[in-house]
Motif scaffolding. Structure first.
Motif, mmCIF file in Angstrom:
data_model
loop_
_atom_site.group_PDB
_atom_site.id
_atom_site.type_symbol
_atom_site.label_atom_id
_atom_site.label_comp_id
_atom_site.label_asym_id
_atom_site.label_seq_id
_atom_site.Cartn_x
_atom_site.Cartn_y
_atom_site.Cartn_z
ATOM 1 N N LEU A 402 54.498 17.698 -78.406
ATOM 2 C CA LEU A 402 53.236 17.382 -79.063
ATOM 3 C C LEU A 402 53.432 16.316 -80.141
ATOM 4 O O LEU A 402 52.611 15.401 -80.273
ATOM 5 C CB LEU A 402 52.631 18.651 -79.678
ATOM 6 N N LEU A 414 42.909 18.628 -78.828
ATOM 7 C CA LEU A 414 43.289 19.926 -78.280
ATOM 8 C C LEU A 414 43.387 19.866 -76.753
ATOM 9 O O LEU A 414 44.279 20.472 -76.157
ATOM 10 C CB LEU A 414 42.291 20.995 -78.721
ATOM 11 N N ALA A 417 46.647 18.438 -75.822
ATOM 12 C CA ALA A 417 47.723 19.405 -76.040
ATOM 13 C C ALA A 417 47.779 20.424 -74.914
ATOM 14 O O ALA A 417 48.855 20.811 -74.458
ATOM 15 C CB ALA A 417 47.515 20.107 -77.387
ATOM 16 N N THR A 428 48.052 27.969 -77.039
ATOM 17 C CA THR A 428 48.064 26.524 -77.279
ATOM 18 C C THR A 428 47.220 26.167 -78.493
ATOM 19 O O THR A 428 47.607 25.329 -79.315
ATOM 20 C CB THR A 428 47.547 25.792 -76.036
ATOM 21 N N TYR A 432 48.559 24.381 -81.817
ATOM 22 C CA TYR A 432 47.923 23.107 -82.190
ATOM 23 C C TYR A 432 47.375 23.169 -83.617
ATOM 24 O O TYR A 432 47.612 22.264 -84.430
ATOM 25 C CB TYR A 432 46.813 22.807 -81.184
ATOM 26 N N LYS A 443 44.910 15.038 -85.987
ATOM 27 C CA LYS A 443 43.837 15.188 -84.983
ATOM 28 C C LYS A 443 43.275 13.812 -84.658
ATOM 29 O O LYS A 443 43.018 12.987 -85.542
ATOM 30 C CB LYS A 443 42.741 16.102 -85.506
#
Length: 444
Positions: A402, A414, A417, A428, A432, A443
């Motif tokens: 990531l 997201l 990810a 996840t 995240y 972000k």
């Protein structure tokens, strides 16, 4: 001694002389016994008899020059290369710009020579025709052809349809999702071939490059399988699968992993043959049922099928009656069943009682004692791994992926990810959110 075609006219495109480190100008000398890499000398160092390591002054050599004709007596090989580079830079048809870049030929000479030897040359034309025919023959053998004239879906990046199409980009005819062994290039970032390397170190570096080449071949092989079998548009492929009965669809899903061995045409023939076998077996079973019931003609068989359907409906009603009797024995269950039936009769959607979660036991935190990689985590990361029940090694791998993707993209969403790490979506999200909160990623 022999003459060999050299490099381009730009001196910075040539490696330096091994004797004086000056940029080479034609003609220069290449040792025929040393290399790779090629051992090149300018004429001054060659006349002095320069020797270095394994190179001796009595080795056989080649004179590298471009001053000889190839296609036309009035055009040297160097001018041929300059013409091709000028056409590539300026574009076909811009002959005045091509002549200005070459400086040695006029506009008419460039156009006449290029059209005669590179466009209207019958040798080149026959070669291109054979290549085109071979390509068309290869496309005709595809089980589910995907011609360039087709208009495939053009989904937005990172959408559900884009993931279903394996990240295929129709305008580029390439894939943009993660490659097979996506971090294979990392093994090459610190490799540098220098002259002072020992034989063992040089062989080790060559082995690493060979391993990387095998990764590239595997990537191409996987992409070729996707293209050949029509898996780019997965939904179109799934629609074709639905024409088969359920049993054949299950067989299709099971045997899909062998498609890379059989090829597209052979694999489709294999599935079609099994579909035909299934139909024959089902028809034979139906005829055996008729014969066991004493039926000898199809008119009686239709009557038998109607009566069998009626019997099945009556059996279903008796099953519903036994369900009612079972509910009557339990007063609370009976009230729920009557309420549900009343809703159905009044045209409302039945209310289904939601079971309480008060009696459900949550999973205990993961014990990290003795697990590999625990010593690399800080206290907050240890707490996260305990709560989401994730082993430290897997967490460190997901974190590196990531963070690396965030650095490349300048931010991470997201959805991206979730596409990178294939685990439970709730885990996840927690990973995240934790990495964003701690400042490891940003972000998008």
């Amino acid at each position: 001694m022999r003459f060999t075609f050299g490099f381009t006219d730009d001196p910075f495109d040539k490696p330096p002389c091994r004797g004086c480190s000056s940029y080479l100008t034609e003609p220069y000398v290449k040792c025929a016994e040393c290399g790779p890499p090629p051992f090149l000398l300018c004429l001054q160092c060659f006349t002095r008899g320069f020797e270095y390591k394994k190179h001796q002054s009595d080795h056989t050599y080649e004179i590298m020059t471009s001053d000889f004709p190839v296609l036309d007596p009035n055009w040297t090989a160097q001018e041929e290369m300059a013409l091709l580079e000028a056409v590539m830079d300026c574009g076909f048809g811009n002959w005045q710009d091509v002549a200005n870049q070459m400086c040695t030929k006029s506009k008419e000479e460039c156009e006449k020579h290029y059209m005669k030897h590179f466009i209207n040359n019958p040798l080149f034309a026959s070669t291109l025709l054979n290549l085109k025919q071979a390509e068309e023959a290869q496309q005709n053998e595809t089980a589910i052809p995907f011609h360039p004239a087709d208009d495939p879906p053009r989904p937005t990046f990172d959408s559900l349809l884009s993931r279903d199409m394996a990240g295929y980009m129709p305008a580029r005819a390439d894939f943009v999702e993660q490659e097979f062994d996506n971090y294979a290039e990392w093994d090459l970032r610190d490799i540098d071939f220098v002259e002072d390397d020992s034989d063992i170190l040089h062989a080790l570096k060559i082995a690493v490059v060979d391993i990387y080449h095998s990764r590239l071949k595997e990537r191409q092989r996987r992409k070729k399988i996707i293209r050949d079998h029509g898996l780019i548009n997965l939904r179109k492929f799934q629609i074709l699968e639905r024409r088969y009965p359920k049993e054949v669809q299950d067989l299709y899903d099971t045997m899909r992993r062998f498609a890379r061995i059989l090829g597209p045409v052979e694999h489709d023939k294999f599935i079609e043959s099994h579909a035909l076998e299934f139909e024959l077996r089902r028809e034979i079973k139906r005829l055996q049922e008729y014969r066991a019931a004493g039926i000898t003609n199809f008119c009686s068989a239709r009557t038998y099928d109607n009566l069998k359907k009626t019997r099945d409906e009556e059996r279903l009603k008796r099953t519903m009656l036994s369900e009612v009797l079972q509910y009557i024995q339990d007063s609370s269950a009976c009230q729920q069943w009557l309420s549900r039936q009343a809703d159905i009769d009044s045209g409302l959607s039945p209310t289904v009682p939601v079971p309480s979660n008060s009696g459900r036991r949550s999973a205990p935190p993961l014990n990290l004692t003795g697990l590999p990689g625990t010593e690399k985590l800080n206290e907050k990361e240890k707490e996260l791994c305990q709560m989401v029940r994730l082993v430290p090694g897997a967490y460190l791998e997901y974190k590196a992926a990531l963070v690396n993707e965030c650095n490349k993209q300048g931010g991470l969403r997201l959805a991206q990810a979730r596409a990178l790490i294939k685990i439970d979506v709730n885990k996840t999200r927690k990973i995240y959110d934790f990495l964003i909160r701690e400042g490891y990623i940003t972000k998008a």
